[in-house]
Design a protein around this motif. Sequence first.
Motif, mmCIF file in Angstrom:
data_model
loop_
_atom_site.group_PDB
_atom_site.id
_atom_site.type_symbol
_atom_site.label_atom_id
_atom_site.label_comp_id
_atom_site.label_asym_id
_atom_site.label_seq_id
_atom_site.Cartn_x
_atom_site.Cartn_y
_atom_site.Cartn_z
ATOM 1 N N GLY A 79 -8.491 13.930 -1.687
ATOM 2 C CA GLY A 79 -7.159 14.507 -1.601
ATOM 3 C C GLY A 79 -6.228 13.777 -0.651
ATOM 4 N N TRP B 38 -5.274 6.659 3.791
ATOM 5 C CA TRP B 38 -6.643 6.188 3.991
ATOM 6 C C TRP B 38 -6.724 4.674 4.087
ATOM 7 C CZ3 TRP B 38 -9.018 3.033 0.535
ATOM 8 C CH2 TRP B 38 -8.715 3.116 -0.822
ATOM 9 N N TYR B 39 -5.764 3.953 3.514
ATOM 10 C CA TYR B 39 -5.722 2.496 3.651
ATOM 11 C C TYR B 39 -5.513 2.118 5.121
ATOM 12 C CZ TYR B 39 -4.039 -2.306 3.099
ATOM 13 O OH TYR B 39 -3.860 -3.657 3.205
ATOM 14 N N SER C 286 1.756 3.769 -1.868
ATOM 15 C CA SER C 286 1.568 4.574 -3.079
ATOM 16 C C SER C 286 0.704 5.784 -2.753
ATOM 17 C CB SER C 286 0.927 3.744 -4.187
ATOM 18 O OG SER C 286 -0.377 3.385 -3.838
ATOM 19 N N LEU C 287 0.737 6.755 -3.628
ATOM 20 C CA LEU C 287 -0.048 7.971 -3.412
ATOM 21 C C LEU C 287 -1.434 7.879 -4.037
ATOM 22 C CD1 LEU C 287 2.730 10.632 -4.051
ATOM 23 C CD2 LEU C 287 1.827 9.836 -1.862
ATOM 24 N N THR C 288 -1.582 7.052 -5.051
ATOM 25 C CA THR C 288 -2.872 6.939 -5.737
ATOM 26 C C THR C 288 -3.469 5.574 -5.464
ATOM 27 O OG1 THR C 288 -1.755 6.172 -7.726
ATOM 28 C CG2 THR C 288 -2.228 8.531 -7.586
ATOM 29 N N PRO C 289 -4.757 5.443 -5.429
ATOM 30 C CA PRO C 289 -5.785 6.451 -5.675
ATOM 31 C C PRO C 289 -6.003 7.334 -4.443
ATOM 32 C CG PRO C 289 -6.816 4.344 -5.215
ATOM 33 C CD PRO C 289 -5.337 4.108 -5.218
ATOM 34 N N LYS C 290 -6.366 8.562 -4.688
ATOM 35 C CA LYS C 290 -6.648 9.508 -3.615
ATOM 36 C C LYS C 290 -8.157 9.577 -3.383
ATOM 37 C CE LYS C 290 -2.653 12.482 -4.264
ATOM 38 N NZ LYS C 290 -2.180 13.854 -4.441
ATOM 39 N N ILE C 291 -8.535 9.733 -2.123
ATOM 40 C CA ILE C 291 -9.938 9.947 -1.763
ATOM 41 C C ILE C 291 -10.004 11.271 -1.022
ATOM 42 C CG2 ILE C 291 -11.867 9.159 -0.348
ATOM 43 C CD1 ILE C 291 -11.095 6.327 -0.907
ATOM 44 N N TYR D 277 0.813 -1.229 0.000
ATOM 45 C CA TYR D 277 0.000 0.000 0.000
ATOM 46 C C TYR D 277 0.845 1.277 0.000
ATOM 47 C CZ TYR D 277 0.705 -0.071 5.117
ATOM 48 O OH TYR D 277 1.232 -0.097 6.378
ATOM 49 N N PRO E 262 -3.931 10.717 0.229
ATOM 50 C CA PRO E 262 -3.248 9.645 -0.492
ATOM 51 C C PRO E 262 -3.638 8.253 0.025
ATOM 52 C CG PRO E 262 -1.693 11.334 0.172
ATOM 53 C CD PRO E 262 -2.989 11.641 0.849
ATOM 54 N N PHE E 263 -3.542 7.274 -0.871
ATOM 55 C CA PHE E 263 -3.895 5.885 -0.561
ATOM 56 C C PHE E 263 -3.171 5.376 0.677
ATOM 57 C CE2 PHE E 263 -3.054 1.287 -1.251
ATOM 58 C CZ PHE E 263 -4.361 0.840 -1.179
#
Length: 102
Positions: A51, A57-58, A44-49, A42, A53-54
């Motif tokens: 604004g 929010w993960y 990575s910066l994308t996908p963003k929710i 996990y 970063p992943f």
Amino acid sequence: MSTEPDATSAPPGQLPVVTPARVLAGISLAVPVVALLWVSSYASLTPKIGGVPFFYWYQILWIPVSALFTGSAYLLLNHDAKQRKAARRPGAAQDATGGAAR
């Protein structure tokens, strides 16, 4: 041949030490730990929710998910403990097989 008893075998009328409920409880406690310690999955910066970063929010998503896994482990172990308590009662083996307790 080994004369030592198997970890999954038990004397008649008793539950074995390793039960499916205990194995599932251990797995359900290990899943969140493995999911969060495996950072490369996990990182990575994308996908963003919104604004965010992943990567962030993960981890935040795993807070309630971990609570669900921990709660299920608690319920499994609680159920296993009740079965063990019932198995220790006198006459429990006869009641479980459908025979009349005398």
